[in-house]
Design an enzyme around this catalytic site. Sequence first.
Site, PDB file in Angstrom:
ATOM      1  N   CYS A  21       0.815  -1.265   0.115  1.00 47.73           N
ATOM      2  CA  CYS A  21       0.041   0.066   0.055  1.00 47.73           C
ATOM      3  C   CYS A  21       1.002   1.196  -0.055  1.00 47.73           C
ATOM      4  O   CYS A  21       2.021   1.290   0.640  1.00 47.73           O
ATOM      5  CB  CYS A  21      -0.893   0.006   1.324  1.00 47.73           C
TER       6      CYS A  21
ATOM      7  N   CYS B 256      -7.952  -0.371 -16.977  1.00 44.22           N
ATOM      8  CA  CYS B 256      -7.029  -0.369 -15.717  1.00 44.22           C
ATOM      9  C   CYS B 256      -5.761   0.672 -16.055  1.00 44.22           C
ATOM     10  O   CYS B 256      -4.851   0.634 -15.259  1.00 44.22           O
ATOM     11  CB  CYS B 256      -6.477  -1.700 -15.376  1.00 44.22           C
TER      12      CYS B 256
END
Length: 406
Positions: free
Chosen positions: A69, A364
């Site tokens: 992350c 994407c």
Amino acid sequence: MKLTIARLGHHGDGIAEGPEGTIFVPGMLPGEEVEGELSGNVLTGVKIVTPSADRVKPVCSHAKTCGGCQMQHARDGLVADWKQGIAAGALAGQGLEAPLRPILTSPPRSRRRATLAARRTKGGTLIGFHARGSDTIIPVPNCQLLHPDLMAAMPALEALVMAGGSRSGTLDLTVTRSLAGPDVVVKGGKPLDADMHLQLARIAEAHGLSRLTWEDEVVALRAAPMQRFGRALVAPPPGAFLQATAEGEAALLATVREAVGKASRITDLFAGSGTFSLPLAEQADIHAVEGDAAMMTALDKGWRMAGGLHKVTVETRDLFRRPLEPDEFKGVEAVVIDPPRAGAEAQTATLARSKVPVIVMVSCNPVSFARDARVLTAAGYKLDWVQVVDQFRWSPHVELVARFAL
């Protein structure tokens, strides 16, 4: 050196303008005053002098070290605006604009598919994500990204690493949540022999894995690793593409449904194992096209077993080298196209000449999307709207759905 962060880059780094040009400052937010030592075009040893009001405490205890992350230090609203801005900026770069709908974001602990790095150690195993820009593996026992079912599969992954890993090499463990249990693909392990095959099969049975694939060989199939696409159940081939979260998939599908409207004949390009084809078959005849024969076989089997759906035909075809030509869209009322990150330059060119009333593009990669969107708009299509979907929470990845109509 003291700097003020001006904006976020596409990879989530803070960006400031220094006396000699652009400077990248990882982990910082717009408006923050920072100081550190300049190394090339990167500020290192950074200290925050004045924090942003958008800075929050990361929800995960691994956020500072894990590379899984990048944006847990930022308020959700800032991340949403940033991702919307990436889509808008990509369009602007091609001279385009469109209404952007409010972003749809997947919740924490919803990732149903992930690739973890692993290695045997002197005392056991090491499994996790790589640290940012490093080969170091960071264990993530309190991960707030992965679905609880993936976290529950860790003992099975540890057993697999003990059986087939080494202290000198790294394994890639791709684990996918399925209706029948974890579906695991292992790359980089020891070569298979009869004893290893038996040991791996026992691990799969003991830990309730639905399927275990070692390199390219299925070594255990306890139960078909089914995914639900609308009314249909499909067992995708090992390692096949699957939307990252169930919530993200639902958001994409709902938006695609809205975009195609009442179309009764739909062509689905880069159809995968049926993410859109099979739910849309509840209302329309579908022609699904994909370059991977195994995924086409899985989609076709899922359709035949479901019953009660409209007709679905499948075609294995390399759409990069041999895109569908304009005459192959005769009578088609809508096209859904969901290419990989590179986009679909060749296929978009033929679509632009097809005169299909509605084209729904799922992407994407906002940059390749904007490039392909420009081709369609130049041919007379109107870009009605763009829906950004954030199913890669806390990451720089951006997905979107866009509707084009004549």
